[in-house]
Write a protein that holds these residues in place. Structure first.
Motif, short mmCIF file in Angstrom:
data_model
loop_
_atom_site.label_atom_id
_atom_site.label_comp_id
_atom_site.label_asym_id
_atom_site.label_seq_id
_atom_site.Cartn_x
_atom_site.Cartn_y
_atom_site.Cartn_z
N VAL A 50 70.12 -10.24 47.79
CA VAL A 50 69.41 -11.32 49.48
C VAL A 50 69.00 -9.92 49.91
O VAL A 50 69.96 -9.44 50.16
N ARG A 51 68.03 -11.01 51.29
CA ARG A 51 67.43 -10.46 52.04
C ARG A 51 66.47 -11.14 53.13
O ARG A 51 67.15 -12.24 52.63
N THR A 52 66.53 -10.95 54.62
CA THR A 52 65.87 -11.48 54.93
C THR A 52 64.32 -11.76 54.98
O THR A 52 63.88 -10.91 55.27
N ILE A 53 64.06 -13.16 55.43
CA ILE A 53 62.66 -12.94 55.45
C ILE A 53 62.43 -14.18 56.54
O ILE A 53 62.52 -15.19 56.73
N VAL A 54 61.87 -14.00 57.83
CA VAL A 54 61.64 -14.82 59.54
C VAL A 54 60.72 -15.03 59.42
O VAL A 54 59.88 -13.57 59.81
N PRO A 55 59.13 -15.94 59.64
CA PRO A 55 58.41 -16.11 59.35
C PRO A 55 57.99 -15.95 60.84
O PRO A 55 58.47 -15.67 61.69
N GLY A 56 57.11 -14.75 61.21
CA GLY A 56 56.48 -14.04 62.72
C GLY A 56 56.89 -13.56 63.50
O GLY A 56 56.53 -12.61 64.46
N LEU A 57 57.82 -13.02 62.84
CA LEU A 57 58.27 -11.33 63.22
C LEU A 57 58.11 -10.46 62.02
O LEU A 57 58.13 -9.63 61.15
N TYR A 58 58.11 -8.55 62.96
CA TYR A 58 58.01 -7.78 62.22
C TYR A 58 59.51 -7.05 61.23
O TYR A 58 60.17 -7.75 61.56
N GLY A 59 59.26 -6.73 60.22
CA GLY A 59 60.20 -6.85 59.46
C GLY A 59 61.72 -5.57 60.00
O GLY A 59 62.87 -6.18 59.88
N TYR A 60 60.74 -4.46 61.44
CA TYR A 60 62.26 -3.82 61.64
C TYR A 60 63.23 -4.45 62.89
O TYR A 60 64.01 -4.40 63.40
#
Length: 478
Positions: A324-334
């Protein structure tokens, strides 16, 4: 578990390295940055061990002291990680014991060889004893390596679990009609999992079997929630094409990709926990101790922020955060894309410092509008006359409305856009321009859906993403 003190030191060096140096390493060495760091540490250790070996011939206690110093460095490197586990110190202790034992065995063999010296059967016997000692040292090193391999079997088990996993509700990706332009050399709209860019701080990827995974949502909430993998995938699955890009991506860089992500939306989970009204952040923690702070608003404002369980229709690759990982559109990965995520603390930005913000990067990390020329490449020789230029542009969670091309500082010319799938994906573009014989400079800029034009002001990736127009130079020949 780290398989060797070298890996422990490498991860510690990464944790202590200033952000500007990390940025330089990523841009200079790309995916080889970790390999080069490990190779550099090995070369340095070879030199140090050679010096210790010379000293050990006369002063064994100085050599032991040298090994203790090296072990202390490795110990501090492990301690520098955000949340070191007790097992992470085991390779350091084992390494120190191996060094001291091997030193004692080889030094004694050399001492006997030098004492008996000269030709004759006694000297030959001493030599044989020394060679036996060397063989024993090699066997000890091989045994230590075998322990590391056994520890590495966890990855094989995780890979086997991943291959057998079937997640209800996850479907294969279907590329929308019209999103791809027929221009040879332009970046494919859909990015396969294998070449998708990889940026993380771990040298040994966490290997977690789904049955062993869980996530805890706690902090400034009315009720704490703990979900197992089975609990998570039993919920409604959301799926979407989402473009991700790294804050370290320079203007015109390739640390960007577009994939079909499947997972469970975070907004309902956080609402179920009951958010305190004065909370403004979520501190995410990875299984390897990496942390990031995510604006709470970006997880609850309706965008498709999710706990992702699949990439391009298959369970996440281990390198991309399985299970499992997190994905948030519109934000840089860091500040958002936590791989191997296991903990989410609802909190406030003024109460913590995350991994990258401690190195000088911006706190909230919204992506910036960007565009890139893929065709032609800078430095290409092209025929004079009509020149087809093409590439991609992106501005996740806002979207792209137009792309414009300029030749030699002239007027900006509107490009043709392929079908825009959503505000969260990139878009392909192309424009045919006229170039006469000689050298030319071509640049590109994008316009977002609000009508804001991409800035031409040049800014470095540090602290919160690069800006500027991607510019290439070509030579037109008759």
């Amino acid at each position: 578990m780290r398989e060797s003190p070298v890996v422990a030191v490498a991860e510690g060096v990464t944790a202590l390295t200033p952000g500007s140096v990390v940025k330089w390493a990523i841009n200079t060495f790309d995916r080889d940055d970790k390999k080069i760091l490990v190779a550099g540490i090995l070369v340095l250790l070879a030199i140090i061990f050679a010096l210790i070996g010379r000293v050990a011939r006369r002063h064994w206690w100085i050599a032991v002291g040298g090994y203790v110093v090296l072990a202390a460095v490795a110990f501090l490197a492990v301690a520098a990680k955000p949340t070191p586990a007790l097992i992470d110190y085991v390779p350091v202790v084992v390494g120190l014991l191996c060094w001291v034992i091997v030193l004692a065995v080889l030094a004694e063999g050399l001492r006997r060889w030098e004492v008996v010296g000269g030709p004759g059967p006694v000297s030959a016997h001493a030599r044989r004893q020394f060679l036996v000692s060397v063989g024993g040292a090699v066997a000890l090193a091989a045994a230590a390596g075998l322990v590391g391999r056994v520890a590495g079997s966890a990855r094989r088990r995780a890979e086997a679990s991943r291959r057998l996993l079937r997640i209800e509700g996850v479907t294969a990706p279907a590329v929308p009609d019209g999103v791809s332009l027929p221009v040879p050399g332009v970046t494919p709209w859909a990015t396969p999992s294998e070449p998708f860019y990889l940026i993380d701080t771990t040298f040994i990827k966490p290997t977690i079997e789904p049955a062993e995974w869980s996530i805890r949502i706690h902090g400034m909430v009315d009720r704490e929630i703990t979900l197992t993998y089975r609990d998570l995938v039993a919920r409604e699955i959301t799926q979407d094409w989402i473009t991700l890009n790294c804050v370290s991506n320079p203007v015109g860089g390739d640390l960007v990709g577009n994939a079909w992500w499947s997972g469970v939306r975070l907004a309902p989970l956080l609402a179920e926990a009951g958010l305190h009204p004065d909370a403004d952040a979520v501190l995410q923690t990875s299984d390897d101790g990496w942390t990031c702070g995510t604006p709470l608003a970006a997880l609850t404002d309706g965008r498709n922020a999710m706990l992702a369980v699949a990439m391009n229709g298959e369970p996440l690759p281990i390198e991309h955060g399985f299970p499992v990982r997190t994905i948030v559109p519109g934000l840089y990965g860091y500040v958002s894309a936590t791989k191997w995520v296991v903990d989410m603390e609802v909190t406030r930005f003024d109460r913590f410092t995350a991994y990258w913000t401690a190195k000088g990067w911006g706190e909230r990390g919204p992506v910036k509008i960007a565009s890139r020329i893929d065709v032609p490449r800078s430095g290409d020789e092209v025929p004079a006359g009509d020149l087809v230029c093409a590439g991609v542009a992106w501005f996740q969670h806002t979207g792209i409305s137009a792309v414009q091309v300029q030749v030699d500082g002239g007027a900006w010319q509107d490009a043709e856009l392929a079908q825009v799938a959503s505000a969260d994906t990139w878009v392909q573009w192309r424009r045919t321009v006229r170039v006469e014989e000689g050298e030319h400079q071509v640049r590109v800029r994008a316009v977002d859906r609000d009508g804001t034009v991409q800035t031409g002001v040049v800014a470095d990736v540090l602290p919160d993403g690069a800006t500027g127009w991607h510019t290439i130079d070509v030579t037109a020949q008759a």
